[in-house]
Write an enzyme that holds these catalytic residues in place. Structure first.
Site, PDB file in Angstrom:
ATOM      1  N   ALA A  10      14.329 -19.273 -35.030  1.00  0.00           N
ATOM      2  CA  ALA A  10      13.401 -18.137 -34.962  1.00  0.00           C
ATOM      3  C   ALA A  10      13.929 -16.992 -35.804  1.00  0.00           C
ATOM      4  O   ALA A  10      15.132 -16.748 -35.856  1.00  0.00           O
ATOM      5  CB  ALA A  10      13.234 -17.677 -33.518  1.00  0.00           C
ATOM      6  N   CYS A  11      13.007 -16.294 -36.458  1.00  0.00           N
ATOM      7  CA  CYS A  11      13.354 -15.079 -37.191  1.00  0.00           C
ATOM      8  C   CYS A  11      12.265 -14.037 -36.938  1.00  0.00           C
ATOM      9  O   CYS A  11      11.197 -14.374 -36.424  1.00  0.00           O
ATOM     10  CB  CYS A  11      13.550 -15.354 -38.673  1.00  0.00           C
ATOM     11  N   PRO A  12      12.522 -12.773 -37.287  1.00  0.00           N
ATOM     12  CA  PRO A  12      11.555 -11.718 -36.959  1.00  0.00           C
ATOM     13  C   PRO A  12      10.146 -11.968 -37.501  1.00  0.00           C
ATOM     14  O   PRO A  12       9.166 -11.763 -36.792  1.00  0.00           O
ATOM     15  CB  PRO A  12      12.163 -10.461 -37.569  1.00  0.00           C
TER      16      PRO A  12
END
Length: 108
Positions: A10-12
């Site tokens: 997951a990333c922003p």
């Protein structure tokens, strides 16, 4: 018993790096002989959600994240190896090997 690697990426923004890390981890894990399941949390929500059974059966659990994952409490009873998205993208095979070595040394 077969080896099973699960991961959460997951990333922003959840657009590119999440999926690049997931692909790199999947390819490296398959090459190392693991059954693989990878959950992504991105712009399109949670995909390929890891179940309680996936988590219980996993030999290795990796979080390759730049944000706190949703439903993170699912992993509280297990050892989770946290790495950066960049590490997953650039050196997934090396990371898996390092984790295998750590597990082997803990079992001695």
């Amino acid at each position: 018993m077969s080896k099973k690697l699960i991961a959460l990426c997951a990333c922003p923004m959840g657009l590119a790096h999440t999926f690049m890390a997931a692909q790199a981890l999947e390819e490296a894990a398959v090459e190392a002989g693991y059954e693989v399941k990878i959950e992504t949390q991105g712009a399109d929500g949670i995909q390929n959600r890891l179940t309680a059974q996936d988590i219980a059966e996993a030999t290795i659990i990796i979080h390759s994240v730049a944000v706190t994952p949703e439903d993170n409490e699912r992993f509280e009873s297990r050892d989770v190896y946290e790495i950066t998205l960049q590490d997953a993208i650039k050196n997934a095979a090396g990371i898996i090997k390092e984790i295998e070595e750590m597990i082997a040394s803990e079992q001695q």
